[in-house]
Design a protein around this motif. Structure first.
Motif, PDB file in Angstrom:
ATOM      1  N   ALA A   1     -61.440  33.325  63.363  1.00 58.11           N
ATOM      2  CA  ALA A   1     -60.320  32.409  63.530  1.00 58.11           C
ATOM      3  C   ALA A   1     -60.319  31.474  64.559  1.00 58.11           C
ATOM      4  O   ALA A   1     -61.582  31.629  65.224  1.00 58.11           O
ATOM      5  CB  ALA A   1     -58.993  33.572  64.251  1.00 58.11           C
ATOM      6  N   GLN A   2     -60.268  30.079  63.552  1.00 59.61           N
ATOM      7  CA  GLN A   2     -60.011  28.976  65.185  1.00 59.61           C
ATOM      8  C   GLN A   2     -59.058  28.296  65.072  1.00 59.61           C
ATOM      9  O   GLN A   2     -58.172  27.943  64.267  1.00 59.61           O
ATOM     10  CB  GLN A   2     -60.728  28.842  63.695  1.00 59.61           C
ATOM     11  CG  GLN A   2     -61.431  26.374  64.637  1.00 59.61           C
ATOM     12  CD  GLN A   2     -63.211  26.605  63.765  1.00 59.61           C
ATOM     13  OE1 GLN A   2     -61.894  26.196  62.212  1.00 59.61           O
ATOM     14  NE2 GLN A   2     -63.304  24.583  64.223  1.00 59.61           N
TER      15      GLN A   2
ATOM     16  N   ALA B   1     -69.504  37.420  50.206  1.00 63.99           N
ATOM     17  CA  ALA B   1     -67.884  37.434  49.803  1.00 63.99           C
ATOM     18  C   ALA B   1     -67.148  36.643  51.356  1.00 63.99           C
ATOM     19  O   ALA B   1     -66.731  37.087  51.710  1.00 63.99           O
ATOM     20  CB  ALA B   1     -67.046  38.409  49.467  1.00 63.99           C
ATOM     21  N   THR B   2     -66.978  35.554  50.619  1.00 70.27           N
ATOM     22  CA  THR B   2     -65.590  34.693  52.113  1.00 70.27           C
ATOM     23  C   THR B   2     -64.431  35.063  51.676  1.00 70.27           C
ATOM     24  O   THR B   2     -64.003  34.203  50.770  1.00 70.27           O
ATOM     25  CB  THR B   2     -65.941  33.333  52.046  1.00 70.27           C
ATOM     26  OG1 THR B   2     -67.345  33.826  53.438  1.00 70.27           O
ATOM     27  CG2 THR B   2     -65.211  32.963  54.190  1.00 70.27           C
ATOM     28  N   TYR B   3     -63.717  34.949  51.926  1.00 72.85           N
ATOM     29  CA  TYR B   3     -62.104  34.935  51.899  1.00 72.85           C
ATOM     30  C   TYR B   3     -61.574  34.131  53.019  1.00 72.85           C
ATOM     31  O   TYR B   3     -61.449  34.369  54.204  1.00 72.85           O
ATOM     32  CB  TYR B   3     -60.560  36.349  51.404  1.00 72.85           C
ATOM     33  CG  TYR B   3     -61.480  37.190  51.079  1.00 72.85           C
ATOM     34  CD1 TYR B   3     -61.255  37.174  49.331  1.00 72.85           C
ATOM     35  CD2 TYR B   3     -62.636  38.353  51.456  1.00 72.85           C
ATOM     36  CE1 TYR B   3     -62.208  37.956  48.916  1.00 72.85           C
ATOM     37  CE2 TYR B   3     -63.545  38.858  50.256  1.00 72.85           C
ATOM     38  CZ  TYR B   3     -63.468  38.965  49.296  1.00 72.85           C
ATOM     39  OH  TYR B   3     -63.602  39.967  48.302  1.00 72.85           O
TER      40      TYR B   3
ATOM     41  N   ALA C   1     -60.455  33.247  58.386  1.00 72.85           N
ATOM     42  CA  ALA C   1     -61.625  33.915  57.351  1.00 72.85           C
ATOM     43  C   ALA C   1     -62.023  35.411  57.962  1.00 72.85           C
ATOM     44  O   ALA C   1     -62.336  35.471  58.459  1.00 72.85           O
ATOM     45  CB  ALA C   1     -63.077  33.021  57.334  1.00 72.85           C
ATOM     46  N   TYR C   2     -62.345  36.465  56.954  1.00 72.71           N
ATOM     47  CA  TYR C   2     -62.777  37.058  56.361  1.00 72.71           C
ATOM     48  C   TYR C   2     -64.157  37.792  55.653  1.00 72.71           C
ATOM     49  O   TYR C   2     -64.064  36.560  54.561  1.00 72.71           O
ATOM     50  CB  TYR C   2     -62.368  38.273  55.769  1.00 72.71           C
ATOM     51  CG  TYR C   2     -62.912  39.415  56.486  1.00 72.71           C
ATOM     52  CD1 TYR C   2     -62.941  40.458  57.088  1.00 72.71           C
ATOM     53  CD2 TYR C   2     -63.406  40.565  54.906  1.00 72.71           C
ATOM     54  CE1 TYR C   2     -63.829  41.703  57.340  1.00 72.71           C
ATOM     55  CE2 TYR C   2     -63.532  42.326  55.642  1.00 72.71           C
ATOM     56  CZ  TYR C   2     -63.890  42.639  56.474  1.00 72.71           C
ATOM     57  OH  TYR C   2     -64.305  43.663  56.244  1.00 72.71           O
ATOM     58  N   GLU C   3     -65.176  37.546  55.985  1.00 72.76           N
ATOM     59  CA  GLU C   3     -66.485  37.629  55.180  1.00 72.76           C
ATOM     60  C   GLU C   3     -66.722  39.036  55.150  1.00 72.76           C
ATOM     61  O   GLU C   3     -67.614  39.439  56.218  1.00 72.76           O
ATOM     62  CB  GLU C   3     -67.497  36.608  55.554  1.00 72.76           C
ATOM     63  CG  GLU C   3     -67.695  35.329  55.974  1.00 72.76           C
ATOM     64  CD  GLU C   3     -68.311  34.685  57.412  1.00 72.76           C
ATOM     65  OE1 GLU C   3     -69.609  34.455  56.121  1.00 72.76           O
ATOM     66  OE2 GLU C   3     -67.934  34.321  57.811  1.00 72.76           O
TER      67      GLU C   3
END
Length: 174
Positions: A121-122, A164-166, A158-160
């Motif tokens: 998170a950013q 794959a990146t979501y 983001a979740y990697e």
């Protein structure tokens, strides 16, 4: 342009840049990036895209202050890295509707291993004060830029996992 007035041209797709990274230890580092590309005023004047100091609190948390990249993630993570792009020039409706490339302010971020992947998170806050090209038919050739100024707030998560990146994000600025 190329093909009409000459067989070859270094127009709007030409970019040159330099980047310097420094690591002073104790969690402190810095980054500076200068890019010269086609600007709103038809010049190639170099401009700092990044110029910031970073402090890594732990292996999971960091904070940065100065000029930071605008995390808009519309086609790739980094707008000025050509090999990460799928086209030489992105379609008008991609980046023309969001001309931010950098923000003067700072960001704080975190990342953790979650369920076999990495969750990050950013939060980025600051201000923008820049000109941007506008190439819509409504603007005359002499009026093809807009002044963008004001506060900016952006949040990304983001979740990697498994290649794959979501990603989801929210941004607010004028």
């Amino acid at each position: 342009g190329a093909g009409i007035s000459s067989p070859w041209a270094f127009g709007v797709d030409t970019k040159a840049g330099a980047q310097v990274l420094a690591n002073w230890g104790g969690g402190w580092s810095g980054a500076a990036q200068v890019v010269a590309d086609h600007r709103y005023d038809n010049s190639y004047k170099p401009q700092f895209e990044w110029a910031n100091l970073k402090y890594q609190f732990s292996s999971n948390w960091y904070a940065r202050a100065g000029r930071v990249v605008a995390p808009v993630f519309m086609v790739s993570d980094y707008r000025n890295v050509g090999y990460a792009q799928t086209a030489v020039r992105q379609p008008y409706d991609v980046y023309e509707m969001n001309p931010l490339t950098h923000i003067d302010g700072g960001d704080v971020g975190a990342q953790y291993d979650v369920a076999g992947g990495v969750l990050s998170a950013q939060l980025t806050v600051g201000k923008i004060k820049d000109y941007a090209a506008i190439t819509t038919p409504e603007f005359r050739a002499s009026d093809n830029f807009a002044y963008i100024a004001g506060p900016v707030k952006l949040f990304n998560v983001a979740y990697e996992r498994n290649g794959a990146t979501y990603r989801a994000g929210y941004g607010k600025y004028r």
